[in-house]
Design a protein around this motif. Structure first.
Motif, PDB file in Angstrom:
ATOM      1  N   THR A  44     101.076  28.266 -27.587  1.00 23.16           N
ATOM      2  CA  THR A  44     100.138  29.099 -26.866  1.00 23.16           C
ATOM      3  C   THR A  44      99.513  27.775 -26.188  1.00 23.16           C
ATOM      4  OG1 THR A  44      98.537  28.060 -28.709  1.00 23.16           O
ATOM      5  CG2 THR A  44      98.653  29.750 -28.561  1.00 23.16           C
ATOM      6  N   SER A  92      93.969  28.634 -29.612  1.00 22.77           N
ATOM      7  CA  SER A  92      92.804  29.594 -29.670  1.00 22.77           C
ATOM      8  C   SER A  92      92.539  29.560 -31.189  1.00 22.77           C
ATOM      9  CB  SER A  92      93.319  31.297 -29.194  1.00 22.77           C
ATOM     10  OG  SER A  92      92.341  31.784 -29.568  1.00 22.77           O
ATOM     11  N   ARG A 106      88.162  29.515 -27.262  1.00 26.71           N
ATOM     12  CA  ARG A 106      89.569  28.776 -26.970  1.00 26.71           C
ATOM     13  C   ARG A 106      89.498  27.923 -25.534  1.00 26.71           C
ATOM     14  NH1 ARG A 106      90.997  33.536 -22.701  1.00 26.71           N
ATOM     15  NH2 ARG A 106      90.175  31.970 -21.068  1.00 26.71           N
ATOM     16  N   ASP A 124      95.730  41.066 -30.419  1.00 24.67           N
ATOM     17  CA  ASP A 124      94.791  40.330 -29.808  1.00 24.67           C
ATOM     18  C   ASP A 124      95.950  38.547 -29.468  1.00 24.67           C
ATOM     19  OD1 ASP A 124      92.292  38.623 -31.591  1.00 24.67           O
ATOM     20  OD2 ASP A 124      92.778  38.348 -29.390  1.00 24.67           O
ATOM     21  N   ARG A 172      95.574  36.435 -27.566  1.00 27.22           N
ATOM     22  CA  ARG A 172      95.334  35.309 -27.994  1.00 27.22           C
ATOM     23  C   ARG A 172      94.137  34.855 -28.826  1.00 27.22           C
ATOM     24  NH1 ARG A 172      96.491  35.141 -21.863  1.00 27.22           N
ATOM     25  NH2 ARG A 172      94.324  36.340 -21.406  1.00 27.22           N
ATOM     26  N   ARG A 173      94.063  35.399 -29.987  1.00 29.24           N
ATOM     27  CA  ARG A 173      93.336  35.522 -30.831  1.00 29.24           C
ATOM     28  C   ARG A 173      91.690  35.396 -30.357  1.00 29.24           C
ATOM     29  NH1 ARG A 173      97.870  31.738 -32.138  1.00 29.24           N
ATOM     30  NH2 ARG A 173      98.385  33.085 -34.074  1.00 29.24           N
ATOM     31  N   GLU A 174      91.355  35.536 -29.496  1.00 31.61           N
ATOM     32  CA  GLU A 174      90.183  36.199 -28.977  1.00 31.61           C
ATOM     33  C   GLU A 174      88.991  37.159 -29.638  1.00 31.61           C
ATOM     34  OE1 GLU A 174      89.590  33.387 -24.733  1.00 31.61           O
ATOM     35  OE2 GLU A 174      90.462  35.687 -24.740  1.00 31.61           O
ATOM     36  N   THR A 209      87.569  38.349 -35.002  1.00 29.11           N
ATOM     37  CA  THR A 209      86.440  37.289 -35.666  1.00 29.11           C
ATOM     38  C   THR A 209      86.722  38.412 -36.456  1.00 29.11           C
ATOM     39  OG1 THR A 209      85.499  36.723 -33.699  1.00 29.11           O
ATOM     40  CG2 THR A 209      84.803  36.267 -35.875  1.00 29.11           C
ATOM     41  N   SER A 246      98.070  39.117 -33.820  1.00 28.45           N
ATOM     42  CA  SER A 246      97.864  38.410 -33.277  1.00 28.45           C
ATOM     43  C   SER A 246      98.965  37.231 -32.593  1.00 28.45           C
ATOM     44  CB  SER A 246      96.542  37.701 -33.495  1.00 28.45           C
ATOM     45  OG  SER A 246      95.999  36.773 -34.988  1.00 28.45           O
ATOM     46  N   GLY A 247      98.744  37.287 -31.690  1.00 28.59           N
ATOM     47  CA  GLY A 247      99.096  35.807 -31.416  1.00 28.59           C
ATOM     48  C   GLY A 247     100.710  36.221 -30.362  1.00 28.59           C
TER      49      GLY A 247
END
Lengths: 159, 319
Positions: free
Chosen positions: B98, B105, B110, B199, B201-203, B206, B219-220
């Protein structure tokens, strides 16, 4: 009869002291082997999946490292603090090398740099370990033989 | 640090603890109404450090966050390196992939990175020197998608694709998160839908917000790979992804939509015209992948949006 029993017990105890000193050296050497395994494990985890250090330490297990509290310190506070907690169990030169490794680990942006760091320290520590093992083998033999000799001497003196 | 970020009640508190000393002191002197609303903290070597509060930029001064540049604080290269190390829990290398894309992130926070980039084979290959970072603090606004669901007809919820349009920082990701939470939970107006969140950018995802939701997250991973994987193994009813824009992404979305999957996605833009300027995005509307455009704008008290139904080209011609 009582005298002979006492002499045998005393000379056995003196010989056992020699064996005990020898076993302490073995224990320290075994702990150093665990540390070396940790070093290799860190490199493998970085090379395969670039795992973060806290996950690597969480997954690593070794009975010898568990017994002296090193693993607990490693998981709670990281490698540098864990090494400081076991400073007395390592020869100075090897301790300095591991400490230097711990202080450099995890700072690079690149997995390849970290892997190269692990490889470099693996070589350096392996070299040092070879020298220490030879010296320790001689020391252990000396302790065992000295123990037996002192035991026999004590027996002769008391007879 | 990684684990504590994920479990911390307040992401801002967890970041403040590891900031450089001068920044930390400035923030704790910042007035209380401002502090919890901080959405971005920017640290610059040789430049002014700042915070963004409700789209307004404030200088970080020795006596707190101010509108005027007086007694500005400064940070060094070493401060930024140290912050990144602490943020990555001493394992910066673990985020190499990343970082090569200019960000890290963790736990929804981030950190965007700027500096002297290293290039390899025509692509960014990390940084030889990091001179500024942008720490984006997530603030979830529960219920920000209520307006959208109120305007949608009941039959369209979960069946018709929605494209959310907004300029950077207006709340696309927050909106997507709220939609994902609502749509994957049972409500009076609709059943819970099997939702996969791509997801990248893992944003968006949650963990603490998604309790009781039929939501899975990939994610990622790039959107193309993520969508392909989700379609193959997760049999989703809805796929949610952020910031689509490339032709390849549009292609994979179109293919997945043929399988009957509804897409809810976001894109950068100011209005509908910006969106239609890209022919491959327009094609997604013509093919019926998306039926609605929801244009966002950020106000001081939240996010507002305007929903527009877009008819496919074929229906327009018939009409």
């Amino acid at each position: 009869m009582l005298k002979i029993t006492g002499i045998i017990l005393l000379s056995s105890a003196i010989s056992a002291c020699g064996a005990y000193m020898s076993s302490k050296i073995t224990q320290k050497r075994n702990f150093r082997k665990s540390l070396f395994e940790l070093l290799i494990y860190v490199k493998v985890c970085i090379d395969n999946g670039a795992l973060p250090l806290d996950r690597i330490y969480e997954n690593f297990y070794d009975v010898r490292a568990e017994k002296n509290g090193f693993l607990r310190a490693l998981r709670q506070s990281g490698l540098e603090c864990a090494l400081i907690s076991v400073k007395d169990e390592l020869p100075d030169e090897i301790y300095e090398l591991y400490l230097s490794f711990a202080q450099s680990l995890g700072k690079s942006l690149y997995t390849s740099s970290e892997s190269a760091l692990c490889a470099r320290y693996t070589e350096l520590i392996k070299e040092k370990e070879k020298n220490y093992e030879q010296k320790e083998a001689v020391k252990q033999l000396l302790f065992k033989r000295l123990g037996i000799l002192c035991g026999l001497l004590a027996a002769l003196l008391l007879i | 640090m990684r684990e504590s970020l994920i479990s911390e009640q307040n992401e801002l508190d967890s970041v403040i603890k590891i900031l450089p000393k001068s920044v930390f002191l400035s923030l704790i002197k910042t007035e209380n109404p401002i502090l919890p609303k901080i959405s971005e903290i920017r640290l610059r070597v040789g430049g002014a450090c700042s915070v963004t509060v409700c789209a307004e930029n404030l200088y970080l001064c020795s006596d707190g966050a101010k509108k005027e540049p007086q007694n500005l604080i400064s940070v060094t290269q070493s401060d930024i390196d140290s912050f990144l190390r602490d943020f990555c829990a001493g394992s910066v290398y673990a985020y190499e992939s990343t970082i090569k894309n200019g960000y890290v992130s963790i736990g929804g926070i981030r950190v965007g990175i700027c500096g002297a980039a290293a290039e390899k084979n025509g692509a960014m290959n990390g940084f030889s020197e990091i001179t500024s970072i942008n720490i984006r603090i997530p603030h979830h606004i529960f219920g920000c998608s209520d307006g959208l669901f109120a305007e949608l007809s009941q039959s369209d919820v979960g069946k018709e694709g929605i494209l959310i349009v907004s300029p950077p920082g207006a709340g696309k990701t927050t909106m997507l998160r709220d939609i994902a939470i609502k749509i994957s939970r049972k409500a009076s107006a609709h059943p819970p839908f099997r939702t996969v969140i791509i997801d990248e950018r893992r944003e968006i995802f949650t963990e603490k917000f998604f309790f009781g939701c039929f939501a899975d997250v990939l994610s990622g991973v790039s959107k193309e790979l993520g969508i392909e994987c989700a379609v193959r193994v997760m049999s989703p009813e809805i796929i949610i992804c952020d910031e689509i824009g490339s032709k390849a992404e549009a292609g994979i979305i179109s293919d997945a939509n043929i399988s009957g999957i509804t897409f809810i996605a976001s894109i950068h833009g100011k209005n509908v015209h910006d969106v239609f300027a890209k022919p491959w995005i327009k094609k997604l509307f013509d093919d019926g992948v998306f039926s609605y455009v929801y244009v966002l704008s950020r106000k001081t008290d939240g996010i507002v949006g305007k929903l527009t139904k877009i008819l496919p080209e074929s229906e327009k011609n018939n009409a």
